[in-house]
Design a protein around this motif. Structure first.
Motif: not given
Length: 567
Positions: A498-523
């Motif tokens: 759902d394009i309006h699912d802000e909670k899930r957007k925030a979740l994936i945004s935080g997850l991506v930030g955490m993974i990137r801080s560990l210098h890992l690539n993301i798919v």
């Protein structure tokens, strides 16, 4: 004679010691002042007689009697209880608990004590002989003399108890009835001695394939039964049934003849098929009759749905063992793209199986392949196919692609797995860095010393290690720094539909930030909608795959659509 005195009163102990030493026999005496101390000393020695005070601090002497009599150790020693009380009720209580005699301390004299010891020993020896006779008779009454298994009487009684207990525990109980096919022919053609030898050898084979907590019985002739308790579901009984059939694949090498043997097996469950042990037995017997009617060497369930499921799984397992030789496997490839440029950067290899004209889903056959360990040979075939395919595709490419290959937890238990990967890479001259081995978080939970070494060896080859399905069930941040992970694949369940699912957007945004801080690539996996692609762009996710771009396709289609076109 060895005697143990257990009494908290030092004066009484000395009195008893002197009385014993006035006797005519050679005697060795040990002393203890509490029940606990007495038990410790008793366990370290063998005593002919234990003289035990009834009333002691902390624990009474009668507790020591009950504890000693509850032990197997050849029913222990003769026990004489002593007390300052002359109450007859107390004397009866001591004898009932297992003592051979009771003496009031006021009557303790050298002659009285000596007679009590002699009489107690004689009584104890008689009781021990009676007990041993009882045990032998009980064993004869409850066990099969030929095989040593439980007999019909014991099995029936145990089944009643197990069904009653199962009603409270709310687990599944399975009753498996088995009958050797055409056993009468074995007896008629080769003699009863060969038939008996076959039965004993068969029992030994079946016993080796059981867990050890089942009750295995010979009901009579060539009929056997197995009771399995505490199953999570009725489906678990199919694992045992499959093992039973497999035990009969190899012929039986007997003294005078080699025989191929099959069995008919009927299965019923509680509470699914019955409310009591009689119904359970009747329904298992009906299932056994159906197995024989179907042509023998069959497993039949009383419940039709379970029968269909078992046969489906059994046929799949049988087909899986020949799938490689019959060239029934194929590898499909799902392309992986850079979201910002829509440039093809790689592919994920996905195994497909066509069996009897039907497409069997990986969710069906991969668990079977893991259970049977066929996944090792299948997995090696996949690696060889995909590495060779990547070498062909990258031959004339200006920019080399990567190839993601799924790896099972079972494959990680193969100490030579990394060595095999290295040999294939060398054979086809493929850069190890272009190979991504995908491991699930579930596989990491099962890791041991071997699998950890295999993972590190794969990393040492230069291959990339990808953590698959991140965010589904077992996610642990510790996996990202405890293992040599290079890539994290975010599961499609975390990507908002759902394009309006802000909670899930925030979740994936935080997850991506955490993974990137560990210098890992993301798919990002399972990208199906345009707004999901835009979200991946906003989050600067390096690579994406999913139906928005393409489903998994065969190698020729992949080549025509992407490789030939880019060339």
């Amino acid at each position: 004679m060895k005697v143990l005195i257990v009494d908290d009163d030092i004066i009484d102990r000395e009195m008893i010691r002197r009385a014993l030493q006035q006797g005519q026999v050679d005697i060795t005496i040990d002393e203890a002042c509490t029940v606990d101390e007495g038990i410790v000393i008793y366990d370290k020695n063998q005593y002919d007689v234990v003289l035990l005070d009834y009333r002691m601090p902390c624990r009474d002497g009668i507790e020591m009697v009950l504890e000693l009599r509850s032990r197997v150790r050849d029913y222990g020693s003769a026990i004489i209880m002593m007390s300052s009380s002359e109450d007859e009720t107390l004397a009866i209580e001591c004898i009932t608990a297992g003592a051979q005699d009771f003496i009031p301390k006021s009557e303790v004299t050298a002659s009285r004590l000596y007679r009590a010891v002699i009489h107690s020993q004689a009584k104890f020896n008689l009781e021990r002989e009676l007990r041993q006779s009882y045990i032998k008779v009980k064993q004869l009454a409850e066990s099969d003399s030929l095989t040593g298994l439980a007999n019909r009487f014991l099995f029936d009684e145990a089944l009643k108890v197990a069904v009653a207990n199962n009603k409270r525990r709310k687990h599944t109980l399975a009753l498996i009835l088995m009958d050797i096919d055409k056993f009468k022919f074995v007896n008629d053609a080769h003699g009863h001695d060969v038939g008996d030898e076959l039965l004993k050898t068969l029992v030994a084979r079946i016993s080796r394939c059981l867990r050890g907590d089942e009750l295995f019985a010979r009901l009579g002739g060539d009929e056997f039964a197995i009771m399995v308790t505490n199953l999570e579901s009725a489906d678990d009984s199919s694992i045992i049934a499959t093992r039973l059939l497999k035990t009969l694949v190899e012929p039986f090498e007997l003294a005078r003849v080699t025989l191929s043997v099959s069995m008919s097996i009927g299965i019923a469950t509680h509470p699914g098929n019955s409310i009591n042990s009689q119904d359970l037995f009747k329904n298992a017997d009906i299932a056994l009759y159906r197995a024989k009617r179907l042509g023998r060497n069959q497993v039949c369930y009383f419940e039709e749905a379970m029968q269909k499921e078992f046969m489906h799984q059994y046929n799949l397992e049988a087909g899986l063992s020949h799938a490689l030789a019959n060239e029934e496997f194929d590898v499909f490839y799902q392309p992986v793209f850079e979201p910002n440029t829509a440039y093809l950067v790689g592919a994920e290899a996905l195994l497909r199986w066509t069996y009897n004209g039907q497409n069997i889903t990986p969710d069906e056959f991969i668990p079977l392949a893991e259970k049977t360990r066929l996944i090792n040979s299948i997995g090696r075939w996949v690696i060889r196919q995909t590495v060779q395919q990547l070498a062909i595709w990258n031959e004339n490419q200006a920019r080399s692609m990567s190839m993601a290959i799924n790896v099972s937890a079972v494959q990680l238990e193969d100490p030579d797995f990394a060595k095999y990967i290295g040999s294939v890479l060398l054979e086809f001259n493929v850069d190890p860095a272009s190979i991504e081995l995908e491991i699930t978080e579930t596989a990491l939970l099962k890791q041991n010393e071997i699998s950890l070494a295999v993972i590190n060896n794969i990393d040492s080859l230069g291959c990339k290690i990808s953590l698959d399905d991140f965010g589904t069930g077992y996610s642990s941040i510790s996996h990202l720094h405890n293992f040599p992970i290079d890539i994290v694949k975010i599961d499609k369940s975390l990507i908002p539909k759902d394009i309006h699912d802000e909670k899930r957007k925030a979740l994936i945004s935080g997850l991506v930030g955490m993974i990137r801080s560990l210098h890992l690539n993301i798919v990002a996996e399972g990208v199906e909608l345009e707004h999901q692609v835009e979200l991946c762009k906003q989050l600067d996710i390096e690579r994406v795959q999913g139906f928005f771009y393409s489903k998994a396709i065969d190698n020729q289609t992949f080549f025509d659509r992407y490789i030939n076109k880019s060339s």
